[in-house]
Design an enzyme around this catalytic site. Structure first.
Site, PDB file in Angstrom:
ATOM      1  N   GLU A   1       0.695  -1.535  -0.163  1.00  0.00           N
ATOM      2  CA  GLU A   1       0.022  -0.008  -0.025  1.00  0.00           C
ATOM      3  C   GLU A   1       0.492   0.700   0.214  1.00  0.00           C
ATOM      4  O   GLU A   1       0.869   2.362   0.481  1.00  0.00           O
ATOM      5  CB  GLU A   1      -0.499  -0.092   1.332  1.00  0.00           C
ATOM      6  CG  GLU A   1      -1.861  -1.063   1.579  1.00  0.00           C
ATOM      7  CD  GLU A   1      -3.593  -0.845  -0.145  1.00  0.00           C
ATOM      8  OE1 GLU A   1      -2.849   0.147  -0.594  1.00  0.00           O
ATOM      9  OE2 GLU A   1      -4.136  -2.352   0.008  1.00  0.00           O
TER      10      GLU A   1
HETATM   11  C1  LIG Z   1       2.720  -9.682   0.052  1.00  0.00           C
HETATM   12  C2  LIG Z   1       3.237  -7.925  -0.713  1.00  0.00           C
HETATM   13  C3  LIG Z   1       1.229  -7.901  -1.028  1.00  0.00           C
HETATM   14  C4  LIG Z   1       1.037  -7.110  -2.613  1.00  0.00           C
HETATM   15  N1  LIG Z   1      -0.037  -7.321  -2.644  1.00  0.00           N
HETATM   16  C5  LIG Z   1       0.031  -6.012  -3.708  1.00  0.00           C
HETATM   17  C6  LIG Z   1      -1.835  -6.170  -4.314  1.00  0.00           C
HETATM   18  O1  LIG Z   1      -2.786  -6.601  -3.980  1.00  0.00           O
HETATM   19  N2  LIG Z   1      -1.362  -5.061  -5.379  1.00  0.00           N
HETATM   20  C7  LIG Z   1      -0.850  -4.225  -5.961  1.00  0.00           C
HETATM   21  O2  LIG Z   1      -0.410  -3.879  -6.947  1.00  0.00           O
HETATM   22  N3  LIG Z   1       0.596  -4.642  -5.395  1.00  0.00           N
HETATM   23  C8  LIG Z   1       0.860  -5.387  -3.726  1.00  0.00           C
HETATM   24  N4  LIG Z   1       1.907  -5.535  -3.908  1.00  0.00           N
HETATM   25  C9  LIG Z   1       3.071  -5.058  -4.392  1.00  0.00           C
HETATM   26  C10 LIG Z   1       3.194  -3.354  -2.866  1.00  0.00           C
HETATM   27  O3  LIG Z   1       2.365  -2.865  -3.118  1.00  0.00           O
HETATM   28  C11 LIG Z   1       4.551  -3.073  -3.963  1.00  0.00           C
HETATM   29  O4  LIG Z   1       6.004  -4.270  -3.500  1.00  0.00           O
HETATM   30  C12 LIG Z   1       5.320  -2.316  -2.738  1.00  0.00           C
HETATM   31  O5  LIG Z   1       4.654  -0.994  -3.442  1.00  0.00           O
HETATM   32  C13 LIG Z   1       6.786  -1.557  -3.275  1.00  0.00           C
HETATM   33  O6  LIG Z   1       7.365  -1.880  -4.859  1.00  0.00           O
HETATM   34  P1  LIG Z   1       8.549  -2.869  -5.040  1.00  0.00           P
HETATM   35  O7  LIG Z   1       8.282  -3.795  -4.514  1.00  0.00           O
HETATM   36  O8  LIG Z   1       8.600  -2.527  -6.151  1.00  0.00           O
HETATM   37  O9  LIG Z   1       9.625  -2.037  -4.473  1.00  0.00           O
HETATM   38  P2  LIG Z   1      11.129  -0.717  -4.769  1.00  0.00           P
HETATM   39  O10 LIG Z   1       9.364  -0.105  -5.360  1.00  0.00           O
HETATM   40  O11 LIG Z   1      11.386  -1.360  -5.985  1.00  0.00           O
HETATM   41  O12 LIG Z   1      11.297  -0.030  -3.495  1.00  0.00           O
HETATM   42  C14 LIG Z   1      11.959  -0.895  -3.429  1.00  0.00           C
HETATM   43  C15 LIG Z   1      12.783   0.073  -1.896  1.00  0.00           C
HETATM   44  O13 LIG Z   1      13.449   1.776  -2.633  1.00  0.00           O
HETATM   45  C16 LIG Z   1      12.443   2.811  -2.031  1.00  0.00           C
HETATM   46  N5  LIG Z   1      11.921   3.569  -2.896  1.00  0.00           N
HETATM   47  C17 LIG Z   1      11.211   3.521  -4.475  1.00  0.00           C
HETATM   48  N6  LIG Z   1      11.022   4.437  -5.130  1.00  0.00           N
HETATM   49  C18 LIG Z   1      11.010   5.750  -3.963  1.00  0.00           C
HETATM   50  C19 LIG Z   1      11.019   6.844  -3.941  1.00  0.00           C
HETATM   51  N7  LIG Z   1      11.086   7.671  -5.253  1.00  0.00           N
HETATM   52  N8  LIG Z   1      11.209   7.513  -2.705  1.00  0.00           N
HETATM   53  C20 LIG Z   1      12.145   7.015  -2.021  1.00  0.00           C
HETATM   54  N9  LIG Z   1      12.062   5.539  -1.497  1.00  0.00           N
HETATM   55  C21 LIG Z   1      11.765   4.842  -2.826  1.00  0.00           C
HETATM   56  C22 LIG Z   1      11.050   1.474  -1.293  1.00  0.00           C
HETATM   57  O14 LIG Z   1      10.717   2.543  -0.483  1.00  0.00           O
HETATM   58  C23 LIG Z   1      11.267   0.403  -0.812  1.00  0.00           C
HETATM   59  O15 LIG Z   1      12.138   0.870   0.409  1.00  0.00           O
HETATM   60  C24 LIG Z   1       1.871  -6.669  -2.312  1.00  0.00           C
HETATM   61  C25 LIG Z   1       3.695  -6.941  -2.358  1.00  0.00           C
HETATM   62  C26 LIG Z   1       3.489  -7.758  -1.141  1.00  0.00           C
HETATM   63  C27 LIG Z   1       5.095  -7.939  -0.726  1.00  0.00           C
END
Ligand SMILES: Cc1cc2nc3c(=O)[nH]c(=O)nc-3n(C[C@H](O)[C@H](O)[C@H](O)COP(=O)(O)OP(=O)(O)OC[C@H]3O[C@@H](n4cnc5c(N)ncnc54)[C@H](O)[C@@H]3O)c2cc1C
Lengths: 259, 609
Positions: B443
């Site tokens: 989220e």
């Molecule tokens: C169990 C689980 C359930 C999920 N359910 C859903 C779902 O139902 N629907 C859905 O759409 N998604 C879902 N997700 C996805 C989740 O919303 C994303 O994993 C999350 O938004 C982070 O994206 P990412 O994994 O690509 O991490 P990244 O975006 O790659 O982030 C990696 C790190 O970098 C930081 N970061 C990235 N960009 C920035 C920035 N611009 N400024 C500062 N810091 C930054 C982040 O805070 C994080 O610490 C789920 C994830 C999990 C693990």
């Protein structure tokens, strides 16, 4: 056909129980109250009977203090059509005999053909009230029922007995007390919770049913109350290995009843 | 244990004594309700949580959801839970009668969700997502979309998801590549793309699953301005409402994860065979805006999920600390004396108190947000509406990020109370800890929440949201100021409020100077300092209500005294670090901004996978 369900408001057995300063009563301050779990089975059986098209109406009946109305609302939210509530703040002074007199007197005006009750209330575990009610109404009863089937004017039930089951058929009107396993009580649903608010709770006083507090006084004096002691019961088995195995088996089968 | 999962007395205090849910009964929208309907619903929710959700909790860990090559299998008990939820009418509990709901106040619904999540969060997610999808369609869908999908979702006949994330676009949703191609003469688009980490993405609980999906219409503007929202069903729906052909939504797999194992976190492939149809929700290119409306409540819910689990862990740890005997009082030198329950050791007591403070502070804020959404519904003036909205906007990142951060810390403390037993799978804490770790991530990560707070919510309209919040805090300060017993705490909350105002002005000056990078680099520490003020304010408000109850001799003194002591602990022992953080920010501490990448040291490419 009209079905009555006898219901009791009891402390949740998960509560922490404390004996009052007088050593003769339970402290009620921090107790949370629920419908006695066996009564939930009774109510469920009544509702299922109605849902099967075999009855027109299910009502619950209870005797107790004003707060018992909360439990009545739960019963209405589970699906009872209405409730009869004999309000008695002196009920604490009565016991199984008096409670049965009150219920029987109130039930006479309702004349249900079928009565369900829990096999016991989980607070005092007396297993007396429903049977006494049946006696007072002069109708047959069967207790600890695990299966119930309604046919034309008769009920075919199974009762749990030591190590087995006992099947019997009885003519209505009759009273049955329910045991776990007979059904799975339902949870109130939100639509039924909304409807429960509008259902009738008929309130009766002792005078309405022709009784006085003196009529139902318990006649029993409580000398002392104590919590059960939690000592461990150790048993050391003697004899050679074969003898001890035999003894162990007999304990597990006959005393602990886990085999 | 009578209250194994949550403290019902505390919840009752919040709903009935502090936020006065019964006052809603004056409004027409709630006229069919009464104290009885609220209490019955709450009792039933608790019963469901104890008897259905909690008993299945460990099964969800032992039997993870999996894909067998054709279909996705979820833990067996989930089917029972779904059926009970549907039967009970819980999917639409707080929605209008016309949607099959019962118009329960949001705060009562939130309290119920809190209990369900305390029992089994992974299970609650399957349920909550159906409501979420329905809510989106209700808010933005055409009449025909409502007719086909909304009622089925609100009734629990079908399930829902939220499909945003893609392998190359998690935080940065502007970079999604899932495409939507219009079809001449048809009302649908052809959807193509891959979605990852989709919770409840596939399962055998319902005959259809509805995926609200973010995609870009061919030729759309780049970035977030080109994102649209589509309704993509797993199976197409025939005109008569019956289930039609498969809609070319293919499950590529179910993730194996750290926790929430019973949750089917799916990778979904849309349109591998160019047969995946999606129906546009609302206007083109407005998808993110719509999604954010849902996301705001979803973010409050994330804080709720997190802290609900912390509550369960705390209840377990509290019981354990009363039962586990170990060691003696430091003043007892006779080894022949019996060992004492560990709750008698101040070190253990502090751990328990910290948990209690985190939980009661955050739950209070969550129920407050529920109360705000109820107030919004019945608001009598535009002004009140604006205030409620402003407060909800600015408090959402606090609920989500602070809520999930301290929930995890709280569960670590619960585990610590158990000693070695906490690390052993026989006890529930290990699973709770693993399950809980996702809430700071999904989220919108907590870093993104912090940036949302400082970069957007605090800055909006020259600080209008912030002023609304400070106005509310000032009201509580004024009330508490009249109560001698609360003198010490009131002063401390006042000082923290001044510190936050000052540091915000300091940061605003940096922002106005055009140095946005420095400004936003303080986001996470700022969120922590800010959240502590918010929680301290909630505690001061709780203290006012509790002190009044004590003054009026309403009984239950143990509860109220414990409440005031908990509030005092938070304000005396946790709030002060707000000043340290504010100092740091004002001192220009800039390591995070200026630390050079090469100073971190060399890495090897093979270590990431
Ligand atoms: C169990 C689980 C359930 C999920 N359910 C859903 C779902 O139902 N629907 C859905 O759409 N998604 C879902 N997700 C996805 C989740 O919303 C994303 O994993 C999350 O938004 C982070 O994206 P990412 O994994 O690509 O991490 P990244 O975006 O790659 O982030 C990696 C790190 O970098 C930081 N970061 C990235 N960009 C920035 C920035 N611009 N400024 C500062 N810091 C930054 C982040 O805070 C994080 O610490 C789920 C994830 C999990 C693990």
């Amino acid at each position: 056909m009209k079905i009555a369900v006898l219901m009791k408001r009891v402390p949740d057995t998960a509560s922490v129980f404390k004996i009052g300063a007088d050593n003769k009563s339970v402290e009620t301050d921090n107790l949370k109250y629920v419908m006695s779990p066996y009564d939930e089975h009774a109510l469920e059986e009544a509702i299922q009977t109605k849902e099967a098209g075999k009855a027109d109406e299910v009502f619950v009946i209870t005797v107790g203090p004003d707060a018992a109305k909360e439990t009545i609302r739960t019963a209405l939210a589970m699906g009872a059509d209405r409730a009869v509530f004999v309000k008695d703040d002196a009920a604490s002074d009565t016991n199984c005999k008096g409670t049965a007199m009150i219920l029987a007197a109130a039930l006479k005006t309702e004349a249900p053909e079928l009565i369900f009750a829990g096999k016991q209330a989980v607070d005092d575990d007396a297993s007396q009230v429903p049977e006494r009610v049946a006696e007072l109404l002069d109708i047959p009863h069967a207790s600890v029922v695990t299966s119930f089937e309604l046919n034309d004017g008769t009920a075919l039930v199974e009762r749990e007995i030591e190590g087995g089951h006992y099947k019997m058929e009885m003519a209505l009107p009759a009273l049955f007390t329910t045991q776990k396993g007979i059904n799975t009580p339902r949870y109130p649903t939100l639509p039924n919770i909304m409807k429960a608010k509008k259902k009738e709770i008929k309130e009766l006083t002792f005078a309405d049913i022709g009784l006085s507090a003196a009529d139902v006084a318990s006649g029993v004096t409580i000398e002392e109350m104590a919590l059960p002691r939690q000592d461990r019961l150790n048993k050391i088995l003697d004899g050679d290995n074969d003898e001890r195995v035999a003894q162990l088996l007999s304990v597990l089968r006959e005393e602990e009843k886990v085999l | 244990m009578s209250d194994k999962l949550i403290d019902r007395r505390d919840l009752h205090f919040l709903l009935f004594e502090m936020f006065e849910v019964e006052r809603l009964l004056e409004h027409e929208y709630y006229e069919d309700h009464s104290t009885t309907t609220f209490k019955l619903a709450l009792d039933t929710a608790y019963q469901l949580a104890q008897e259905l959700f909690w008993p299945s909790f460990s099964e969800f860990d032992k039997n993870p959801a999996y894909f067998d090559g054709e279909k996705t299998i979820v833990p067996e008990s989930m089917h029972k839970i779904w059926a009970a939820f549907k039967e009970g009418g819980w999917f639409a509990a707080s929605f209008a009668y016309e949607h099959g709901g019962q118009q329960f106040p949001g705060m009562v619904h939130l309290a119920a969700l809190y209990m369900f999540n305390a029992g089994n969060t992974a299970a609650s997610m399957y349920l909550g997502q159906a409501t979420g999808a329905a809510q989106l369609i209700e808010g933005f869908g055409s009449e025909s979309l409502k007719k086909v999908y909304m009622h089925k979702l609100f009734a629990g006949d079908w399930a829902g998801t939220m499909a945003l994330t893609e392998p190359q676009a998690g935080t940065s949703l502007g970079d999604i590549t899932t495409s939507a191609t219009p079809v001449e003469g048809e009302d649908y688009y052809i959807i193509r793309g891959t979605k990852r980490f989709i919770s409840s993405g596939d399962h055998d609980l319902t005959e259809n699953i509805i995926h609200p999906t973010l995609a870009k219409i061919d030729g759309a503007p780049p970035g977030v301005k080109g994102i649209s929202l589509f309704i993509v069903p797993k199976y197409r729906v025939n005109d008569d409402g019956s289930i039609g052909a498969p809609n070319d939504v293919i499950t590529a797999g179910i993730e194996r994860k750290l926790g929430l194992k019973g949750q089917a976190t799916a990778e979904l492939k849309f349109g591998e065979n160019d047969e995946c149809r999606g129906w546009l929700l609302g206007e083109p290119h407005c998808g993110l805006k719509y999604m954010f409306q849902l996301m705001n409540s979803a973010r409050v819910h994330t804080g709720l999920q997190a802290i609900a689990q912390a509550s369960t862990a705390y209840q377990c740890a509290l019981q354990y600390a009363k039962e586990r005997v170990q060691g003696r009082e430091v003043t007892e030198h006779d080894p022949a004396t019996p060992q004492i329950p560990i709750i008698n050791h101040p070190e253990v007591r502090r751990m328990l108190l910290r948990q209690k403070a985190f939980i009661e502070g955050v739950v209070s804020l969550l129920i407050y947000c529920g109360a705000l959404s109820d107030r919004l519904r019945v608001a009598g003036s535009k002004e009140e509406e604006d205030t409620c909205r402003a407060l909800l906007e600015i408090l959402t990142p606090v609920c989500k990020a602070y809520g999930s951060d301290v929930a995890y810390e709280s569960i670590m403390l619960a585990l610590q109370c158990y000693g070695g037993a906490g690390y052993i799978e026989e006890y529930p804490i290990a699973q709770i800890l693993r399950d809980n770790r996702v809430f700071p991530i999904y989220e919108g990560t907590n870093e993104i929440q912090a940036m949302d707070l400082l970069g957007r919510k605090v800055a909006v309209d020259q600080g209008a949201y912030l002023r609304a919040l400070m106005g509310e805090i000032a009201k509580t300060l004024a009330e508490a100021g009249t109560m001698d017993a609360l003198g010490g705490q009131t002063g401390k909350v006042q000082e923290a409020m001044e510190a936050i105002t000052e540091v915000t002005m300091h940061l605003a000056a940096i922002g106005l100077s055009g140095d946005h990078k420095t400004y936003i680099s303080h986001a996470t520490p700022y969120l922590r300092a800010f959240s502590q003020l918010v929680i301290a304010w909630q505690f001061l408000w709780q203290s006012v209500v509790a002190q009044r109850a004590l003054d009026s001799d309403a009984g239950d003194a143990t509860f109220y005294e414990g409440k005031i002591a908990t509030a005092k602990y938070y304000i005396d022992a946790i709030l002060p670090s707000t000043h340290t953080i504010c100092h740091l920010i004002k001192s220009g501490e800039d390591s995070a901004l200026n630390f050079k990448e090469e100073w971190f040291g060399a890495t090897h490419p093979s270590v990431t996978a």
